[in-house]
Scaffold this motif. Structure first.
Motif, PDB file in Angstrom:
ATOM      1  N   UNK A 112     -18.378   2.886   8.564  1.00  0.00           N
ATOM      2  CA  UNK A 112     -18.327   2.046   9.768  1.00  0.00           C
ATOM      3  C   UNK A 112     -18.390   0.558   9.422  1.00  0.00           C
ATOM      4  N   UNK A 113     -17.632   0.139   8.408  1.00  0.00           N
ATOM      5  CA  UNK A 113     -17.687  -1.248   7.964  1.00  0.00           C
ATOM      6  C   UNK A 113     -17.301  -2.228   9.068  1.00  0.00           C
ATOM      7  N   UNK A 114     -16.441  -1.800   9.991  1.00  0.00           N
ATOM      8  CA  UNK A 114     -16.025  -2.696  11.070  1.00  0.00           C
ATOM      9  C   UNK A 114     -17.194  -3.046  11.991  1.00  0.00           C
ATOM     10  N   UNK A 133     -26.977 -12.639   6.730  1.00  0.00           N
ATOM     11  CA  UNK A 133     -27.301 -12.814   5.303  1.00  0.00           C
ATOM     12  C   UNK A 133     -26.632 -14.070   4.766  1.00  0.00           C
ATOM     13  N   UNK A 134     -25.309 -14.102   4.807  1.00  0.00           N
ATOM     14  CA  UNK A 134     -24.571 -15.191   4.162  1.00  0.00           C
ATOM     15  C   UNK A 134     -24.714 -16.515   4.922  1.00  0.00           C
ATOM     16  N   UNK A 135     -24.370 -16.530   6.195  1.00  0.00           N
ATOM     17  CA  UNK A 135     -24.464 -17.773   6.973  1.00  0.00           C
ATOM     18  C   UNK A 135     -25.916 -18.226   7.124  1.00  0.00           C
ATOM     19  N   UNK A 136     -26.808 -17.296   7.339  1.00  0.00           N
ATOM     20  CA  UNK A 136     -28.218 -17.624   7.552  1.00  0.00           C
ATOM     21  C   UNK A 136     -28.835 -18.323   6.340  1.00  0.00           C
ATOM     22  N   UNK A 186     -26.440  -2.017   8.416  1.00  0.00           N
ATOM     23  CA  UNK A 186     -26.569  -3.021   9.470  1.00  0.00           C
ATOM     24  C   UNK A 186     -27.693  -3.996   9.099  1.00  0.00           C
ATOM     25  N   UNK A 187     -27.453  -5.286   9.308  1.00  0.00           N
ATOM     26  CA  UNK A 187     -28.460  -6.326   9.083  1.00  0.00           C
ATOM     27  C   UNK A 187     -28.826  -6.858  10.461  1.00  0.00           C
ATOM     28  N   UNK A 188     -29.751  -6.157  11.121  1.00  0.00           N
ATOM     29  CA  UNK A 188     -29.994  -6.350  12.550  1.00  0.00           C
ATOM     30  C   UNK A 188     -30.554  -7.715  12.891  1.00  0.00           C
ATOM     31  N   UNK A 189     -31.307  -8.306  11.964  1.00  0.00           N
ATOM     32  CA  UNK A 189     -31.919  -9.615  12.194  1.00  0.00           C
ATOM     33  C   UNK A 189     -31.649 -10.510  10.990  1.00  0.00           C
ATOM     34  N   UNK A 226     -19.847  -5.519   9.034  1.00  0.00           N
ATOM     35  CA  UNK A 226     -19.526  -6.666   8.192  1.00  0.00           C
ATOM     36  C   UNK A 226     -19.907  -7.999   8.845  1.00  0.00           C
ATOM     37  N   UNK A 227     -19.788  -8.078  10.179  1.00  0.00           N
ATOM     38  CA  UNK A 227     -20.129  -9.333  10.850  1.00  0.00           C
ATOM     39  C   UNK A 227     -21.626  -9.645  10.725  1.00  0.00           C
TER      40      UNK A 227
END
Length: 258
Positions: free
Chosen positions: A16-18, A28-31, A151-154, A21-22
């Protein structure tokens, strides 16, 4: 001040990468983009199952269109698709001695599928993802290992790492330690990510009395004097029945108060 460099290694079924990924890009990355610079390195399998499919255990061939779309969304620095069918047949036909020699902690109704699919193929994909950066691993300050269906929920703050320690999620077991989210310095992570090679090393397995496949990863880092620590990321896995937490809320709250 220059930013620290982080390699994110993603491997395994794209499932379920779709849906995930956001969250990786945002939480992670933007934060962490004010202090860290990220490079993604992806190793997907050519077949996958789907959590939103009624027949969850059925594998389907991933289309070329989906692979291209995945590359566009993740924009990885390096990318390598593994032929799942070919590797499965290879392990079953050429690695029977390894399959027969390793035990597991629980009686899976499809033991061959569990040993090959859950242990060997996951370990192999993890090692292949590290191979993508092996010759340049020293340029990174940290390495994060993850998978496509997390999932990276937070927001997930990059943790403070120590030499000779690998950080993992707060709800962990032998299985979680195999294939979920880990973070550490390149030297420590290199030992873990190359655990598959030890699975084929009879001397290593016998010397360290490794009888159970799930112990391979812990013993690999233990023999290199690497210890386990915790990080407070609130991550989850997609499942047909919903999201499976990979963290213990109680432990996360305790860590937040420190």
């Amino acid at each position: 001040m220059s930013k620290k460099k982080v390699a994110i290694l993603i491997s395994g079924f794209i499932r379920n990468w779709k849906d995930t990924y956001e969250e990786l890009l945002k939480n992670v990355i933007e934060y962490n983009s004010d202090m860290y610079e990220f490079e993604l390195h992806c190793v997907p399998y050519s077949r996958t199952n789907r959590y939103n499919n009624e027949n969850y255990e059925k594998l389907e061939q991933v289309t070329e269109e989906e692979i291209i779309n995945l590359q566009k969304k993740y924009n990885p620095t390096s990318f390598n698709v593994l032929d799942h069918k070919k590797l499965t047949n290879y392990f079953i036909n050429e690695k029977k001695d390894i399959i027969n020699s390793i035990k597991t902690y629980w009686e899976h109704p499809k033991m061959l599928t569990y040993k090959v699919g859950t242990i060997m193929l996951q370990a192999y994909a993890m090692e292949e993802s590290y191979r993508l950066i092996e010759t340049m691993a020293n340029k990174y300050d940290l390495i994060i290992k993850t998978r496509f269906d997390v999932f990276y929920s937070k927001p997930c703050k990059i943790p403070v790492c120590e030499q000779n320690k690998i950080l993992m999620l707060t709800r962990y077991s032998n299985q979680n330690f195999v294939d979920h989210v880990l973070c550490g310095y390149p030297k420590s992570m290199a030992c873990f990510m190359k655990s598959y090679s030890n699975l084929e090393n009879t001397n290593f397995m016998n010397k360290n009395n490794i009888k159970y496949a799930e112990d391979l990863f812990r013993e690999t880092i233990k023999t290199n004097n690497i210890s386990i620590g915790l990080m407070d990321w609130e991550c989850e896995l997609g499942r047909p029945y919903g999201r499976l937490p990979l963290y213990d809320p109680y432990v996360v709250n305790i860590m937040a108060k420190k």
